[in-house]
Design a protein around this motif. Structure first.
Motif, PDB file in Angstrom:
ATOM      1  N   GLU A 144       0.835  -1.202   0.000  1.00 50.68           N
ATOM      2  CA  GLU A 144       0.000   0.000   0.000  1.00 50.68           C
ATOM      3  C   GLU A 144       0.873   1.257   0.000  1.00 50.68           C
ATOM      4  O   GLU A 144       0.563   2.245  -0.647  1.00 50.68           O
ATOM      5  CB  GLU A 144      -0.905   0.011   1.243  1.00 50.68           C
ATOM      6  CG  GLU A 144      -1.815  -1.200   1.376  1.00 50.68           C
ATOM      7  CD  GLU A 144      -3.020  -1.114   0.462  1.00 50.68           C
ATOM      8  OE1 GLU A 144      -3.229  -0.021  -0.107  1.00 50.68           O
ATOM      9  OE2 GLU A 144      -3.726  -2.128   0.308  1.00 50.68           O
ATOM     10  N   LEU A 145       1.965   1.202   0.773  1.00 53.50           N
ATOM     11  CA  LEU A 145       2.881   2.328   0.905  1.00 53.50           C
ATOM     12  C   LEU A 145       4.296   1.831   0.664  1.00 53.50           C
ATOM     13  O   LEU A 145       4.729   0.841   1.260  1.00 53.50           O
ATOM     14  CB  LEU A 145       2.781   2.939   2.311  1.00 53.50           C
ATOM     15  CG  LEU A 145       3.840   3.975   2.698  1.00 53.50           C
ATOM     16  CD1 LEU A 145       3.733   5.213   1.806  1.00 53.50           C
ATOM     17  CD2 LEU A 145       3.704   4.347   4.176  1.00 53.50           C
ATOM     18  N   VAL A 146       5.004   2.494  -0.212  1.00 56.24           N
ATOM     19  CA  VAL A 146       6.379   2.111  -0.544  1.00 56.24           C
ATOM     20  C   VAL A 146       7.316   3.252  -0.190  1.00 56.24           C
ATOM     21  O   VAL A 146       7.217   4.352  -0.750  1.00 56.24           O
ATOM     22  CB  VAL A 146       6.520   1.759  -2.044  1.00 56.24           C
ATOM     23  CG1 VAL A 146       7.974   1.413  -2.359  1.00 56.24           C
ATOM     24  CG2 VAL A 146       5.610   0.596  -2.400  1.00 56.24           C
ATOM     25  N   LEU A 147       8.188   3.012   0.774  1.00 53.29           N
ATOM     26  CA  LEU A 147       9.205   3.983   1.173  1.00 53.29           C
ATOM     27  C   LEU A 147      10.511   3.565   0.521  1.00 53.29           C
ATOM     28  O   LEU A 147      10.948   2.426   0.685  1.00 53.29           O
ATOM     29  CB  LEU A 147       9.353   4.001   2.695  1.00 53.29           C
ATOM     30  CG  LEU A 147       8.056   4.232   3.485  1.00 53.29           C
ATOM     31  CD1 LEU A 147       8.290   4.004   4.970  1.00 53.29           C
ATOM     32  CD2 LEU A 147       7.520   5.625   3.240  1.00 53.29           C
ATOM     33  N   HIS A 148      11.115   4.449  -0.208  1.00 52.03           N
ATOM     34  CA  HIS A 148      12.335   4.079  -0.917  1.00 52.03           C
ATOM     35  C   HIS A 148      13.375   5.175  -0.808  1.00 52.03           C
ATOM     36  O   HIS A 148      13.055   6.372  -0.781  1.00 52.03           O
ATOM     37  CB  HIS A 148      12.043   3.792  -2.396  1.00 52.03           C
ATOM     38  CG  HIS A 148      11.507   4.974  -3.153  1.00 52.03           C
ATOM     39  ND1 HIS A 148      12.323   5.881  -3.788  1.00 52.03           N
ATOM     40  CD2 HIS A 148      10.228   5.403  -3.357  1.00 52.03           C
ATOM     41  CE1 HIS A 148      11.571   6.823  -4.362  1.00 52.03           C
ATOM     42  NE2 HIS A 148      10.299   6.552  -4.126  1.00 52.03           N
ATOM     43  N   SER A 149      14.619   4.752  -0.732  1.00 51.92           N
ATOM     44  CA  SER A 149      15.722   5.701  -0.685  1.00 51.92           C
ATOM     45  C   SER A 149      15.748   6.516  -1.973  1.00 51.92           C
ATOM     46  O   SER A 149      15.411   6.015  -3.051  1.00 51.92           O
ATOM     47  CB  SER A 149      17.040   4.955  -0.502  1.00 51.92           C
ATOM     48  OG  SER A 149      18.141   5.802  -0.770  1.00 51.92           O
TER      49      SER A 149
END
Length: 217
Positions: free
Chosen positions: A182-187
């Motif tokens: 649902e939520l993608v946190l990426h550098s």
């Protein structure tokens, strides 16, 4: 209709939609192309892309689900290999699954009001490995009603996936998780090829350092 005879431009009917030149004589094939163009017919000279008005992709056909694969005429053998791989991976009852899903759309809308609820339901429905083995609407209906009765619970979880440099090294499990997120946190340094593989409607948020992640934990 089989006509056993030498080629003649008179064989090209003005009402033809497509003309194919498939002989092993390049000069004859080019003559067919020339004659077809004079009559404004679409023509395909097999294995001779400059003389093709159209190409025909290789088709994986599962009823409503159809996948077209094309190399633009560059490598028909490679396209065939890709099609064979897809044929071996895709469930043989995919057409049945699709027809069932189509028949249940209105019913599921009545049971589940929001788009997110319906998406979660269908994800859970198709995730069941038994669905791929079912051979009738009755079996699929039983599974569907059981799932509606049980309700869909999707507990929150956090999964860390290392992106690395080569997107082709992603495992199938990692790709599956990325498609369900649902939520993608990426550098901010993560290559775009990895971020591009997550589900299209997922929220994507870049971060600079691990300290930025505190608000999500």
């Amino acid at each position: 209709r089989w006509i056993q005879s030498f080629y003649s431009s008179e064989l090209l009917d003005q009402h033809y939609v497509q003309v194919w030149a498939t002989t092993d004589n390049p000069e004859l094939n080019h003559q067919v192309h020339f004659d077809a163009k004079k009559k404004r017919l679409l023509v395909n000279v097999v294995d001779d892309q400059p003389y093709c008005d159209f190409i025909t992709p290789s088709i994986v056909n599962r009823g409503r689900i159809q996948i077209a694969i094309s190399s633009g005429g560059a490598s028909p053998v490679l396209v065939r290999n890709i099609r064979e791989k897809l044929e071996s991976i895709l469930p043989h009852n995919l057409s049945l699954q699709t027809d069932f899903a189509a028949s249940k759309r209105n019913d599921i809308k009545q049971h589940l009001a929001s788009v997110d609820e319906r998406r979660t339901f269908w994800e859970a429905f198709f995730a069941n490995s038994n669905v791929q083995e079912m051979t009738s609407f009755d079996e699929l209906e039983t599974h569907c009603q059981a799932l509606l009765s049980e309700g869909i619970t999707k507990p929150a979880s956090t999964v860390w996936i290392e992106c690395g440099e080569d997107v082709e090294l992603l495992s199938l499990k990692a790709l599956k998780i990325m498609q369900e997120a649902e939520l993608v946190l990426h550098s901010e340094n993560c290559p775009f090829a990895f971020v591009d593989l997550v589900r299209r409607d997922a929220e994507r948020t870049p971060f600079e350092s691990s300290a930025d992640l505190a608000q999500y934990l």
